[in-house]
Design a protein around this motif. Sequence first.
Motif, PDB file in Angstrom:
ATOM      1  N   VAL A   1      -0.581 -18.367 -73.429  1.00 48.73           N
ATOM      2  CA  VAL A   1      -1.882 -18.270 -72.755  1.00 48.73           C
ATOM      3  C   VAL A   1      -1.749 -17.275 -71.608  1.00 48.73           C
ATOM      4  O   VAL A   1      -0.867 -17.421 -70.749  1.00 48.73           O
ATOM      5  CB  VAL A   1      -2.344 -19.644 -72.223  1.00 48.73           C
ATOM      6  N   ARG A   2      -2.636 -16.263 -71.582  1.00 53.28           N
ATOM      7  CA  ARG A   2      -2.567 -15.239 -70.547  1.00 53.28           C
ATOM      8  C   ARG A   2      -3.943 -15.042 -69.909  1.00 53.28           C
ATOM      9  O   ARG A   2      -4.979 -15.231 -70.562  1.00 53.28           O
ATOM     10  CB  ARG A   2      -2.067 -13.910 -71.113  1.00 53.28           C
ATOM     11  N   LEU A   3      -3.931 -14.633 -68.628  1.00 52.73           N
ATOM     12  CA  LEU A   3      -5.158 -14.377 -67.870  1.00 52.73           C
ATOM     13  C   LEU A   3      -4.977 -13.097 -67.057  1.00 52.73           C
ATOM     14  O   LEU A   3      -3.939 -12.894 -66.426  1.00 52.73           O
ATOM     15  CB  LEU A   3      -5.485 -15.547 -66.939  1.00 52.73           C
ATOM     16  N   ALA A   4      -6.013 -12.245 -67.085  1.00 50.24           N
ATOM     17  CA  ALA A   4      -6.021 -11.016 -66.290  1.00 50.24           C
ATOM     18  C   ALA A   4      -7.407 -10.842 -65.689  1.00 50.24           C
ATOM     19  O   ALA A   4      -8.403 -11.337 -66.229  1.00 50.24           O
ATOM     20  CB  ALA A   4      -5.646  -9.806 -67.144  1.00 50.24           C
ATOM     21  N   ALA A   5      -7.494 -10.134 -64.548  1.00 50.55           N
ATOM     22  CA  ALA A   5      -8.759  -9.885 -63.864  1.00 50.55           C
ATOM     23  C   ALA A   5      -8.917  -8.390 -63.628  1.00 50.55           C
ATOM     24  O   ALA A   5      -7.924  -7.691 -63.383  1.00 50.55           O
ATOM     25  CB  ALA A   5      -8.830 -10.642 -62.539  1.00 50.55           C
ATOM     26  N   ASP A   6     -10.155  -7.903 -63.715  1.00 47.37           N
ATOM     27  CA  ASP A   6     -10.385  -6.476 -63.521  1.00 47.37           C
ATOM     28  C   ASP A   6     -10.315  -6.074 -62.058  1.00 47.37           C
ATOM     29  O   ASP A   6     -10.222  -4.888 -61.739  1.00 47.37           O
ATOM     30  CB  ASP A   6     -11.734  -6.060 -64.112  1.00 47.37           C
ATOM     31  N   ARG A   7     -10.356  -7.037 -61.140  1.00 47.98           N
ATOM     32  CA  ARG A   7     -10.198  -6.770 -59.717  1.00 47.98           C
ATOM     33  C   ARG A   7      -9.688  -8.024 -59.037  1.00 47.98           C
ATOM     34  O   ARG A   7      -9.840  -9.133 -59.567  1.00 47.98           O
ATOM     35  CB  ARG A   7     -11.522  -6.320 -59.094  1.00 47.98           C
ATOM     36  N   THR A   8      -9.068  -7.861 -57.883  1.00 51.07           N
ATOM     37  CA  THR A   8      -8.548  -8.996 -57.130  1.00 51.07           C
ATOM     38  C   THR A   8      -9.328  -9.236 -55.846  1.00 51.07           C
ATOM     39  O   THR A   8      -9.004 -10.162 -55.108  1.00 51.07           O
ATOM     40  CB  THR A   8      -7.068  -8.779 -56.783  1.00 51.07           C
ATOM     41  N   THR A   9     -10.338  -8.417 -55.574  1.00 50.33           N
ATOM     42  CA  THR A   9     -11.189  -8.584 -54.399  1.00 50.33           C
ATOM     43  C   THR A   9     -12.551  -9.073 -54.847  1.00 50.33           C
ATOM     44  O   THR A   9     -13.199  -8.436 -55.686  1.00 50.33           O
ATOM     45  CB  THR A   9     -11.329  -7.268 -53.630  1.00 50.33           C
ATOM     46  N   VAL A  10     -12.979 -10.207 -54.315  1.00 45.69           N
ATOM     47  CA  VAL A  10     -14.263 -10.801 -54.670  1.00 45.69           C
ATOM     48  C   VAL A  10     -15.325 -10.235 -53.735  1.00 45.69           C
ATOM     49  O   VAL A  10     -15.249 -10.422 -52.513  1.00 45.69           O
ATOM     50  CB  VAL A  10     -14.215 -12.337 -54.571  1.00 45.69           C
ATOM     51  N   THR A  11     -16.306  -9.551 -54.299  1.00 45.59           N
ATOM     52  CA  THR A  11     -17.372  -8.924 -53.528  1.00 45.59           C
ATOM     53  C   THR A  11     -18.698  -9.499 -53.972  1.00 45.59           C
ATOM     54  O   THR A  11     -18.931  -9.676 -55.176  1.00 45.59           O
ATOM     55  CB  THR A  11     -17.367  -7.398 -53.730  1.00 45.59           C
TER      56      THR A  11
ATOM     57  N   GLY B   1     -22.235  -9.879 -55.302  1.00 45.67           N
ATOM     58  CA  GLY B   1     -23.034  -9.051 -56.202  1.00 45.67           C
ATOM     59  C   GLY B   1     -22.249  -8.332 -57.274  1.00 45.67           C
ATOM     60  O   GLY B   1     -22.844  -7.694 -58.147  1.00 45.67           O
ATOM     61  N   GLU B   2     -20.907  -8.397 -57.267  1.00 43.53           N
ATOM     62  CA  GLU B   2     -20.077  -7.740 -58.280  1.00 43.53           C
ATOM     63  C   GLU B   2     -19.215  -8.797 -58.965  1.00 43.53           C
ATOM     64  O   GLU B   2     -18.244  -9.285 -58.385  1.00 43.53           O
ATOM     65  CB  GLU B   2     -19.185  -6.668 -57.651  1.00 43.53           C
ATOM     66  N   PRO B   3     -19.548  -9.189 -60.198  1.00 46.23           N
ATOM     67  CA  PRO B   3     -18.787 -10.261 -60.861  1.00 46.23           C
ATOM     68  C   PRO B   3     -17.366  -9.833 -61.185  1.00 46.23           C
ATOM     69  O   PRO B   3     -17.087  -8.664 -61.460  1.00 46.23           O
ATOM     70  CB  PRO B   3     -19.599 -10.520 -62.143  1.00 46.23           C
ATOM     71  N   VAL B   4     -16.459 -10.799 -61.147  1.00 41.38           N
ATOM     72  CA  VAL B   4     -15.073 -10.584 -61.566  1.00 41.38           C
ATOM     73  C   VAL B   4     -14.990 -10.853 -63.066  1.00 41.38           C
ATOM     74  O   VAL B   4     -15.436 -11.895 -63.545  1.00 41.38           O
ATOM     75  CB  VAL B   4     -14.111 -11.508 -60.801  1.00 41.38           C
TER      76      VAL B   4
ATOM     77  N   ASP C   1      -6.216 -14.133 -79.924  1.00 41.53           N
ATOM     78  CA  ASP C   1      -7.652 -14.229 -79.685  1.00 41.53           C
ATOM     79  C   ASP C   1      -7.911 -13.834 -78.232  1.00 41.53           C
ATOM     80  O   ASP C   1      -7.306 -14.383 -77.314  1.00 41.53           O
ATOM     81  CB  ASP C   1      -8.165 -15.645 -79.940  1.00 41.53           C
ATOM     82  N   THR C   2      -8.823 -12.866 -78.022  1.00 44.68           N
ATOM     83  CA  THR C   2      -9.116 -12.351 -76.688  1.00 44.68           C
ATOM     84  C   THR C   2     -10.598 -12.494 -76.398  1.00 44.68           C
ATOM     85  O   THR C   2     -11.431 -12.111 -77.222  1.00 44.68           O
ATOM     86  CB  THR C   2      -8.707 -10.869 -76.568  1.00 44.68           C
ATOM     87  N   GLN C   3     -10.924 -13.052 -75.229  1.00 46.39           N
ATOM     88  CA  GLN C   3     -12.305 -13.248 -74.804  1.00 46.39           C
ATOM     89  C   GLN C   3     -12.439 -12.838 -73.342  1.00 46.39           C
ATOM     90  O   GLN C   3     -11.477 -12.887 -72.566  1.00 46.39           O
ATOM     91  CB  GLN C   3     -12.725 -14.721 -74.957  1.00 46.39           C
ATOM     92  N   GLU C   4     -13.680 -12.410 -72.954  1.00 48.05           N
ATOM     93  CA  GLU C   4     -13.985 -12.071 -71.567  1.00 48.05           C
ATOM     94  C   GLU C   4     -14.839 -13.159 -70.934  1.00 48.05           C
ATOM     95  O   GLU C   4     -15.745 -13.684 -71.574  1.00 48.05           O
ATOM     96  CB  GLU C   4     -14.701 -10.730 -71.475  1.00 48.05           C
ATOM     97  N   VAL C   5     -14.536 -13.488 -69.687  1.00 46.48           N
ATOM     98  CA  VAL C   5     -15.268 -14.491 -68.915  1.00 46.48           C
ATOM     99  C   VAL C   5     -15.625 -13.859 -67.574  1.00 46.48           C
ATOM    100  O   VAL C   5     -14.764 -13.237 -66.931  1.00 46.48           O
ATOM    101  CB  VAL C   5     -14.431 -15.768 -68.709  1.00 46.48           C
TER     102      VAL C   5
END
Length: 246
Positions: A71-81, A83-86, A146-150
């Motif tokens: 099981v793996r998890l990655a994020a497109d950014r590490t700064t939560v702003t 109006g801009e979803p992670v 299996d790869t999904q975006e959240v």
Amino acid sequence: MQAAERGAAGRGPVVVVVLLVAVLVLVGVLVAPAVWPEAPPPIVSDAKVHPPAPADPGGSTRTCDADELDVRLAADRTTVTAGEPVVFTVSLENAGATPCLVDGADANRPVTVWAGEPGRDAERVWSSGDCDEAERMLLLGPGSVDTQEVRWSDVRSAPGCERVEKPIEPGIYSAQVTVADVDGAASQVVQLTRPEPPEPSPSPSRSGKSGSGKSGSEKSGSTSASPSASATPTDESNGDAGGADE
């Protein structure tokens, strides 16, 4: 007598031709292998290549184990702003040698965000499984992924898709994926930061401008009054002079 001699003379050339053909055939049999050697025999290997058998949906109902489910998890950014979803990328891979089943729906495989470090005492902020009740069964063959975006839109949530109005405060947050029906199956922790909002810039003061305008008018007033003030004694002096002349 003459006829016998003519028959023997006629058979003579035929015998010579037959012997000559036999000699040529014998020479060809002996010389041909030396000129054109035989082709080498084909190489025959005893090894047999077996392609991997395709996964049979009806052939296995075994649930994936934690030690074979990656099981793996990655994020497109590490700064939560605001109006801009992670955007999180969730991956489930069968690292085992046989096919297995896993429920890949958000309700069973949620992405959960905590305030601070994840743990029993950590504040649960948001989960992708709070608003999902579906089921998405996956038959993963060996090596299948299996790869999904959240997406997390910088809001809070509660079980049952209940809306929480409390805003996201500045600080450190942690995100992780867990698989509910596979005990021990979890991803690494991804750390996120919500920075402090920028301080508002001070607005320019208007008191200095009004004060300078006032002092300017006072200066202009005093300047304009000076000629009239000086004109009065000039007239009086002229009158006194006239009286003296009389």
